[in-house]
Design a protein around this motif. Structure first.
Motif, PDB file in Angstrom:
ATOM      1  N   ASP A   4       0.857  -1.185   0.000  1.00  0.00           N
ATOM      2  CA  ASP A   4       0.000   0.000   0.000  1.00  0.00           C
ATOM      3  C   ASP A   4       0.896   1.238   0.000  1.00  0.00           C
ATOM      4  O   ASP A   4       1.526   1.564   1.006  1.00  0.00           O
ATOM      5  N   ARG A   5       0.944   1.959  -1.126  1.00  0.00           N
ATOM      6  CA  ARG A   5       1.836   3.121  -1.268  1.00  0.00           C
ATOM      7  C   ARG A   5       1.590   4.201  -0.219  1.00  0.00           C
ATOM      8  O   ARG A   5       2.505   4.905   0.177  1.00  0.00           O
ATOM      9  N   ARG A   6       0.326   4.329   0.220  1.00  0.00           N
ATOM     10  CA  ARG A   6       0.019   5.347   1.234  1.00  0.00           C
ATOM     11  C   ARG A   6       0.831   5.133   2.499  1.00  0.00           C
ATOM     12  O   ARG A   6       1.158   6.080   3.207  1.00  0.00           O
ATOM     13  N   ARG A   7       1.124   3.886   2.802  1.00  0.00           N
ATOM     14  CA  ARG A   7       1.788   3.556   4.061  1.00  0.00           C
ATOM     15  C   ARG A   7       3.185   4.152   4.166  1.00  0.00           C
ATOM     16  O   ARG A   7       3.720   4.278   5.260  1.00  0.00           O
ATOM     17  N   ARG A   8       3.811   4.508   3.066  1.00  0.00           N
ATOM     18  CA  ARG A   8       5.160   5.074   3.084  1.00  0.00           C
ATOM     19  C   ARG A   8       5.174   6.598   2.980  1.00  0.00           C
ATOM     20  O   ARG A   8       6.220   7.205   2.832  1.00  0.00           O
ATOM     21  N   ASP A   9       3.981   7.197   3.060  1.00  0.00           N
ATOM     22  CA  ASP A   9       3.838   8.651   2.954  1.00  0.00           C
ATOM     23  C   ASP A   9       3.423   9.217   4.309  1.00  0.00           C
ATOM     24  O   ASP A   9       2.308   8.964   4.773  1.00  0.00           O
ATOM     25  N   ALA A  12      -0.098  10.692   4.967  1.00  0.00           N
ATOM     26  CA  ALA A  12      -1.288   9.833   5.011  1.00  0.00           C
ATOM     27  C   ALA A  12      -1.749   9.555   6.441  1.00  0.00           C
ATOM     28  O   ALA A  12      -2.840   9.038   6.654  1.00  0.00           O
ATOM     29  N   TYR A  13      -0.930   9.908   7.414  1.00  0.00           N
ATOM     30  CA  TYR A  13      -1.204   9.564   8.808  1.00  0.00           C
ATOM     31  C   TYR A  13      -1.765  10.753   9.587  1.00  0.00           C
ATOM     32  O   TYR A  13      -1.435  11.903   9.314  1.00  0.00           O
ATOM     33  N   CYS A 110      11.103   5.765   4.962  1.00  0.00           N
ATOM     34  CA  CYS A 110      10.253   4.828   5.692  1.00  0.00           C
ATOM     35  C   CYS A 110      11.057   3.550   5.928  1.00  0.00           C
ATOM     36  O   CYS A 110      11.483   2.892   4.972  1.00  0.00           O
ATOM     37  N   LEU A 143      -6.549   6.495   7.949  1.00  0.00           N
ATOM     38  CA  LEU A 143      -5.435   6.631   7.001  1.00  0.00           C
ATOM     39  C   LEU A 143      -5.944   7.388   5.783  1.00  0.00           C
ATOM     40  O   LEU A 143      -7.008   7.068   5.253  1.00  0.00           O
ATOM     41  N   ARG A 144      -5.199   8.389   5.354  1.00  0.00           N
ATOM     42  CA  ARG A 144      -5.627   9.240   4.234  1.00  0.00           C
ATOM     43  C   ARG A 144      -5.122   8.711   2.900  1.00  0.00           C
ATOM     44  O   ARG A 144      -4.111   8.044   2.843  1.00  0.00           O
ATOM     45  N   GLY A 145      -5.817   9.166   1.841  1.00  0.00           N
ATOM     46  CA  GLY A 145      -5.329   8.890   0.479  1.00  0.00           C
ATOM     47  C   GLY A 145      -5.973   7.798  -0.234  1.00  0.00           C
ATOM     48  O   GLY A 145      -6.356   6.794  -0.117  1.00  0.00           O
TER      49      GLY A 145
END
Length: 145
Positions: A4-9, A12-13, A110, A143-145
């Motif tokens: 999930d690409r959001r998890r490394r941004d 997004a948190y 990350c 979680l955003r995005g």
């Protein structure tokens, strides 16, 4: 979680906490060990539940949740003495449990992801539905995005 690409941004948190690393957090190769990562994620989760947005309204005491599962994906080496910023958001909300999604960042990269499944419980009967007030607080931290 890893895909999930959001998890490394970090954007997004919903919230973050910067923690110091310790000399004793290193493994024989001079990198942060797996116990150090678990400690950093635990510290962030506990502070969120006891004192942050996940704490019961009107009081600063332990939430009535227990940890049901923890999974950590190690993505890169962490180093001492650089601090680690751990971000936190709510990844999933079920009927009696929810997933706290976290990521650890060091020097802008990350370095690890963590999912913790927390189960809401009634002290006398065990697992119980998430109360509306808690559900509302959790929804605001998705979680955003």
């Amino acid at each position: 979680m890893r895909d999930d690409r959001r998890r490394r941004d970090p954007a997004a948190y919903a919230t973050s906490l910067t923690l110091d690393t310790r000399f004793g957090d290193m493994d024989v190769n001079g990198h942060l060990n797996n116990v150090a990562f678990a400690r950093l994620f635990e510290e962030t989760r506990v502070r969120f539940l006891r004192f942050g947005s996940g704490a019961p309204a009107g009081k600063k005491s332990p939430s009535s949740v227990v940890v049901g599962h923890v999974a950590i994906d190690y993505l890169a080496e962490g180093n001492y003495p650089a601090p680690v910023t751990v971000t936190l958001a709510i990844g999933r909300i079920g009927s009696s449990s929810f997933t706290v999604a976290m990521a650890a960042f060091q020097d802008g990269a990350c370095i690890a992801l963590c999912d913790s499944v927390l189960v809401h419980r009634d002290p006398e009967t065990g697992p119980a539905p998430i109360p509306p007030a808690l559900r509302e607080r959790l929804e605001a931290l998705r979680l955003r995005g």
